[in-house]
Write a protein that holds these residues in place. Structure first.
Motif, short mmCIF file in Angstrom:
data_model
loop_
_atom_site.label_atom_id
_atom_site.label_comp_id
_atom_site.label_asym_id
_atom_site.label_seq_id
_atom_site.Cartn_x
_atom_site.Cartn_y
_atom_site.Cartn_z
N HIS A 1 -20.34 31.02 -44.53
CA HIS A 1 -18.95 30.78 -44.12
C HIS A 1 -18.02 31.80 -44.75
CE1 HIS A 1 -18.60 27.39 -41.51
NE2 HIS A 1 -19.43 26.66 -42.24
N GLU A 2 -18.22 32.07 -46.06
CA GLU A 2 -17.36 33.04 -46.75
C GLU A 2 -17.48 34.41 -46.09
OE1 GLU A 2 -18.57 33.14 -50.79
OE2 GLU A 2 -17.95 31.06 -51.15
N LEU A 3 -18.72 34.81 -45.80
CA LEU A 3 -18.92 36.14 -45.21
C LEU A 3 -18.33 36.20 -43.81
CD1 LEU A 3 -22.51 36.94 -46.49
CD2 LEU A 3 -20.36 38.03 -47.14
N LEU A 4 -18.42 35.09 -43.06
CA LEU A 4 -17.82 35.08 -41.72
C LEU A 4 -16.30 35.18 -41.83
CD1 LEU A 4 -20.03 32.58 -39.71
CD2 LEU A 4 -19.69 35.01 -39.28
N THR A 5 -15.73 34.55 -42.86
CA THR A 5 -14.30 34.69 -43.09
C THR A 5 -13.98 36.14 -43.43
OG1 THR A 5 -14.32 32.45 -43.96
CG2 THR A 5 -12.34 33.76 -44.38
N PHE A 6 -14.82 36.75 -44.27
CA PHE A 6 -14.64 38.14 -44.68
C PHE A 6 -14.63 39.07 -43.46
CE2 PHE A 6 -16.79 42.15 -45.99
CZ PHE A 6 -15.81 42.65 -46.83
N VAL A 7 -15.52 38.83 -42.48
CA VAL A 7 -15.56 39.70 -41.31
C VAL A 7 -14.71 39.15 -40.16
CG1 VAL A 7 -17.82 40.64 -41.90
CG2 VAL A 7 -17.69 38.68 -40.36
N THR A 8 -13.83 38.19 -40.46
CA THR A 8 -12.86 37.63 -39.51
C THR A 8 -13.49 36.91 -38.32
OG1 THR A 8 -12.68 39.61 -38.08
CG2 THR A 8 -11.26 39.55 -40.02
N LEU A 9 -14.69 36.34 -38.51
CA LEU A 9 -15.32 35.61 -37.41
C LEU A 9 -15.41 34.11 -37.68
CD1 LEU A 9 -18.37 37.89 -36.41
CD2 LEU A 9 -16.19 37.65 -35.24
N ALA A 10 -14.70 33.64 -38.72
CA ALA A 10 -14.86 32.24 -39.14
C ALA A 10 -14.61 31.27 -37.99
CB ALA A 10 -13.94 31.94 -40.31
N ILE B 1 -10.38 46.96 -38.59
CA ILE B 1 -10.93 45.87 -39.41
C ILE B 1 -12.27 46.29 -40.00
CG2 ILE B 1 -11.84 43.51 -39.34
CD1 ILE B 1 -9.85 42.86 -37.20
N ILE B 2 -13.12 46.93 -39.16
CA ILE B 2 -14.44 47.32 -39.65
C ILE B 2 -14.31 48.33 -40.79
CG2 ILE B 2 -16.55 48.55 -39.04
CD1 ILE B 2 -16.53 47.20 -36.36
N ILE B 3 -13.45 49.35 -40.61
CA ILE B 3 -13.28 50.37 -41.65
C ILE B 3 -12.79 49.72 -42.95
CG2 ILE B 3 -11.90 52.36 -42.35
CD1 ILE B 3 -12.02 53.35 -39.48
N GLU B 4 -11.81 48.84 -42.80
CA GLU B 4 -11.23 48.22 -43.98
C GLU B 4 -12.25 47.33 -44.69
OE1 GLU B 4 -9.15 44.77 -45.54
OE2 GLU B 4 -8.86 44.90 -43.36
N SER C 1 -22.35 34.83 -27.08
CA SER C 1 -21.04 34.88 -26.43
C SER C 1 -20.10 35.90 -27.08
CB SER C 1 -20.39 33.49 -26.48
OG SER C 1 -20.09 33.14 -27.82
N LEU C 2 -20.53 36.56 -28.17
CA LEU C 2 -19.64 37.50 -28.86
C LEU C 2 -19.54 38.82 -28.11
CD1 LEU C 2 -20.62 37.17 -32.63
CD2 LEU C 2 -18.92 35.91 -31.33
N SER C 3 -18.39 39.50 -28.30
CA SER C 3 -18.22 40.84 -27.73
C SER C 3 -19.01 41.85 -28.56
CB SER C 3 -16.75 41.22 -27.74
OG SER C 3 -16.34 41.53 -29.07
N GLY C 4 -19.12 43.07 -28.05
CA GLY C 4 -19.88 44.10 -28.77
C GLY C 4 -19.34 44.34 -30.17
N GLY C 5 -18.01 44.43 -30.30
CA GLY C 5 -17.42 44.68 -31.61
C GLY C 5 -17.63 43.51 -32.56
N GLN C 6 -17.49 42.29 -32.02
CA GLN C 6 -17.71 41.10 -32.85
C GLN C 6 -19.16 41.03 -33.32
OE1 GLN C 6 -16.35 38.30 -29.92
NE2 GLN C 6 -14.42 37.94 -31.01
N ARG C 7 -20.10 41.48 -32.46
CA ARG C 7 -21.51 41.49 -32.87
C ARG C 7 -21.73 42.44 -34.03
NH1 ARG C 7 -25.16 40.82 -27.44
NH2 ARG C 7 -23.89 39.15 -26.58
N LYS C 8 -20.96 43.56 -34.05
CA LYS C 8 -21.09 44.49 -35.18
C LYS C 8 -20.64 43.81 -36.47
CE LYS C 8 -21.58 48.60 -32.82
NZ LYS C 8 -21.98 49.96 -33.03
N LEU C 9 -19.55 43.05 -36.37
CA LEU C 9 -19.06 42.32 -37.55
C LEU C 9 -20.08 41.27 -37.98
CD1 LEU C 9 -15.33 41.98 -36.48
CD2 LEU C 9 -16.18 43.20 -38.49
N LEU C 10 -20.69 40.61 -36.99
CA LEU C 10 -21.71 39.60 -37.29
C LEU C 10 -22.89 40.24 -38.03
CD1 LEU C 10 -23.21 36.90 -37.00
CD2 LEU C 10 -23.84 37.55 -34.69
N GLU C 11 -23.31 41.41 -37.57
CA GLU C 11 -24.42 42.09 -38.24
C GLU C 11 -24.08 42.44 -39.67
OE1 GLU C 11 -26.16 45.40 -36.27
OE2 GLU C 11 -27.61 43.96 -35.54
N LEU C 12 -22.82 42.84 -39.87
CA LEU C 12 -22.36 43.18 -41.21
C LEU C 12 -22.50 41.95 -42.12
CD1 LEU C 12 -21.25 45.94 -41.84
CD2 LEU C 12 -18.94 45.05 -41.59
#
Lengths: 302, 263
Positions: free
Chosen positions: B142-151, B198-201, B160-171
């Motif tokens: 949960h913390e990591l999902l909050t960190f990558v803004t996917l909470a 968001i990804i760079i930051e 169902s995630l978009s391509g960019g959201q999937r990159k955040l999920l992988e992170l």
């Protein structure tokens, strides 16, 4: 109209579903249909019978039946031993046979190898126990009337309860533990699971353990319900595959649901058409399914 | 295990003479470099330079034909991928592929390592320990999902995630294993500009928290913002190395990108 087929079909279907879980998971992970899965059910039933027989011999007297059920504590302990030993048998088959062949051969090599393992196991069982049927108990069970023309024996109710407990345990394992998540991930996409860092070989091993144990439980219960024969597992094979495909390959809830549908259809056929057509039902469902909706209830579109 | 502080400082990742051939073609042909702990290093080069094959060898998806890879001093070039993730190597993919039928949260939790619940037995004999670990695992996911803004999407199916959201999920999934080094294959490709910021930051925040990053990237602006060290590859070989300013002004690099034959 009597609704008796609902009670008979539900229990038969739950047992088919328990067996189909192993079929559907190993099919999804290793991409082959394991024909030896039926023999894991027979093997489990014979282990359970032998263990309960030994326990009675050690006690020097037959263990008392529990309440209205014909099932004794010795049979329950025997079933537990069967689950453990059949899990071991499944692991052994994986180590000796499937793991080696999976690396090089094509899927058909594995299928034929499993067919060979199935025949060898069946013959071994027949050699050790002869082909005449065995029974856990010779007690007569008085059926209870539930209304709507449905009559069930106390054993049937006990087995439905036991199966539901097993299903709850599997549900918790699969949704609430890392092992279960890893199994679902590998069943969904084995290649991806390997590149994201899951130890696929171990997850496959865990799946054999779970599939073997559940097959043994289903075999033991089928043995309690009817009788134990060397061919019993082989006769289960078609319903197992139909249930796995009906539910969608790789889906555990699908396997259970598919099993219940097959079980109910078979029981309805026995009641309304004739017992001689029972074996055709699973086959008919399988053919219709492959023509109309090959990915089943919960399967991914290919 | 000896106390690391008593040892002389060593690079986190050392690659020596790495070679990977496919048939007669050497996709990676003698790559050597070192990466110090805490750095962010970029690998750039034209398409077909062998960058992704290099990552495959580092992460364990491919076994190299020659050369050595050391992670924190330990030879890893023969280890399977799951062992490498276990000793601190994480990875994300150019085209992220989650397990689509599982939830976003479950996809992240799959990244956890050394869980008691991975084995069958403790689930029955030590359910308390498994439950505590499971709860901790869920909380960290949960913390990591909050960190990558996917909470807000944690219970949605990952498909169902978009391509960019999937990159955040992988992170998030890669971070779950608490890696010391993460290999990022084109984290900016196919991501809309807002999500890219968001990804760079987030990458910079991960680096400040101590994670070393090695990334393949075509977006030179992003490389210049993130990395102080860049390795340029062409035709499987190292072409240049240095700061982003140095390598981008190198005529050989411009030539390689413009498709001229490499001298």
């Amino acid at each position: 109209m009597s609704l008796q087929f609902l009670a008979d079909g539900l229990l038969a279907g739950l047992l088919i579903g328990l067996g189909a879980i192993g079929v559907t998971l190993t099919y999804a992970m290793l991409r082959f249909a394991n024909f030896a899965h039926g023999e894991m059910m027979s093997f489990g039933a014979y282990v359970a019978w032998s263990a309960s027989f030994l326990l009675s011999a050690l006690a020097g007297t037959a263990w008392p039946a529990m309440g209205p059920f014909s099932i004794t504590a010795a049979v329950l302990l025997g079933g537990l031993a069967a689950m453990i030993l059949t899990a071991g048998l499944a692991l052994l088959l994986d180590r000796l046979l499937f793991r080696h062949l999976a690396g090089r051969g094509e899927a058909i090599t594995l299928v034929i190898a499993s067919f060979g393992a199935s025949m060898a196991l069946r013959s071994l069982i027949e050699f050790a126990f002869s082909s005449s049927p065995l029974y856990f108990s010779s007690d007569l069970q008085i059926a209870v009337r539930l209304g709507m023309g449905i009559r069930v024996t106390p054993d049937q109710l006990a087995l439905i309860g036991l199966t539901l407990c097993l299903l709850l345990a599997i549900h918790l394992l699969v949704t609430r533990t890392q092992a279960g998540r890893a199994m679902r991930a590998v069943a969904e996409n084995p290649t991806l699971a390997a590149v994201v860092g899951l130890d696929v070989r171990r997850v496959v091993g865990l799946t054999w353990v779970m599939g073997g144990a559940l097959a043994a439980a289903a075999g033991t219960m089928a043995g309690i319900l009817v009788q134990i024969r060397p061919n019993m597992g082989f006769d289960f094979l078609l319903p197992l595959f139909s249930a796995a495909i009906l539910g969608g390959i790789g889906s555990i809830p699908g396997a259970i649901l598919g099993g219940i549908v097959i079980g109910l259809a078979e029981a309805a056929c026995v009641q309304f058409v004739g017992a001689e057509w029972r074996a055709a039902v699973a086959f008919l469902i399988l053919v219709l399914l492959l023509l109309l909706r090959p990915r089943g209830f919960f399967g991914e579109a290919a | 295990m000896s106390d690391p502080s008593s040892l002389p400082p060593m690079p986190l990742l050392t690659v020596e003479g790495l070679v990977k051939r496919f048939g007669g073609v050497a996709a990676v042909d003698g790559i050597s470099f070192t990466l110090e702990a805490g750095q962010i290093m970029g690998v750039i080069g034209p398409n077909g330079a062998g960058k992704t094959t290099l990552f495959d060898c580092l992460a364990g998806s491919q076994l190299p034909d020659a050369g050595q890879i050391r992670l924190a001093g330990q030879r890893i070039e023969r280890l399977p991928a799951w062992r490498r993730t276990g000793i601190g190597l994480g990875r994300t993919f150019q085209i992220p592929r989650p397990f689509p039928a599982m939830s976003v949260l479950e996809n992240v939790m799959l990244g956890a390592k050394d869980q008691a619940g991975e084995r069958i037995l403790p689930n029955w004999v030590a359910p308390g320990r498994v439950r505590r670990q499971e709860a901790a695992c869920r909380e960290r996911a949960h913390e990591l999902l909050t960190f990558v803004t996917l909470a807000s999407l944690s219970h949605a199916p990952a498909g169902s995630l978009s391509g960019g959201q999937r990159k955040l999920l992988e992170l998030a999934r890669a971070l779950m294993a608490k890696p010391s080094l993460i290999l990022l294959d084109e984290p900016a490709a196919g991501v809309n500009p807002a999500l890219l910021e968001i990804i760079i930051e987030r990458l910079l925040a991960m680096n400040r928290a101590g994670t070393t990053l090695l990334l393949i990237e075509h977006n030179i602006d992003m490389v210049a913002r993130l990395c102080r060290h860049v390795l340029v590859m062409a035709n499987g070989r190292p072409l240049a190395a240095g700061t982003p300013e140095n390598v981008t002004s190198d005529p050989r690099v411009a030539e390689a990108y413009l498709g001229g034959a490499v001298a």
